[in-house]
Design an enzyme around this catalytic site. Structure first.
Site, PDB file in Angstrom:
ATOM      1  N   SER A  41     -29.521   4.251 -18.851  1.00 35.04           N
ATOM      2  CA  SER A  41     -29.180   4.656 -17.492  1.00 35.04           C
ATOM      3  C   SER A  41     -27.751   4.249 -17.205  1.00 35.04           C
ATOM      4  CB  SER A  41     -30.115   3.962 -16.497  1.00 35.04           C
ATOM      5  OG  SER A  41     -29.671   4.143 -15.169  1.00 35.04           O
TER       6      SER A  41
ATOM      7  N   TYR B 195     -33.023  -4.419 -13.637  1.00 34.28           N
ATOM      8  CA  TYR B 195     -33.066  -3.056 -14.165  1.00 34.28           C
ATOM      9  C   TYR B 195     -31.788  -2.751 -14.938  1.00 34.28           C
ATOM     10  CZ  TYR B 195     -33.374   1.989 -14.520  1.00 34.28           C
ATOM     11  OH  TYR B 195     -33.408   3.274 -15.012  1.00 34.28           O
TER      12      TYR B 195
END
Length: 171
Positions: free
Chosen positions: A135, A148
């Protein structure tokens, strides 16, 4: 001979779209997820070229028996698409609870590593491909995203290191 893709996290988003695309291109797909109802719906829609597998990326002890139980036609893996992942709530780290952080780390890091390791002999044998989805969060931090972002940065670095380790194998 059909090629086989092993795709994690097919019950939503990119995983779902990837399973559909690969099947439409004539690939066989082993699709994993935690939600039986969504796996069954996808299997009904995609038919014989899709094999649904209940798999929680947080439970690597389940990987070996699941892989051993695959039907013969799905055992040779040409492509591993590590797509499964999740983010904990976007709470400032100092105010966060540990359990959701562990779930994200176990899913995004530990599960990805264990599954890749478990499938690697099959992928090397087929001179296949591994795609690990990361990501932009791994490079661009945001408030509440420490864990994350850290897991996604790990995925990128793991992928680069794995590429070095696999040099000369055809993968």
């Amino acid at each position: 001979m059909n090629k086989t893709a092993f795709i994690t996290g097919v019950t939503a988003g990119i995983g779902d779209a990837s399973a559909r695309k690969f099947v439409s291109q004539g690939w066989q797909v082993v699709g994993t997820g935690r939600r039986r109802d969504r796996l069954d719906a996808l299997a009904s829609e995609l038919g014989d070229f899709f094999h649904p597998v209940m798999l929680d990326m947080r439970c690597p002890d389940d990987f070996e028996p699941v892989l051993a139980a695959l039907p013969e036609r799905y055992r040779s893996v040409d492509l591993l698409l590590n797509n499964a992942g999740l983010a904990p709530p976007t709470t400032d780290f100092q105010n966060s609870e540990q359990e959701p952080l562990d779930v994200a780390i176990d899913t995004n890091v530990s599960g990805l590593v264990a599954l890749t390791r478990g499938l690697l002999p099959r992928i090397i044998e087929r001179k296949g491909t591994i795609i690990n989805l990361s990501s932009v969060a791994g490079s661009y931090p945001y408030r509440g995203g420490a864990v994350y972002a850290g897991t996604k940065a790990f995925v990128r670095q793991f992928s680069l290191g794995l590429r070095c380790d696999l040099h000369g194998t055809g993968v």
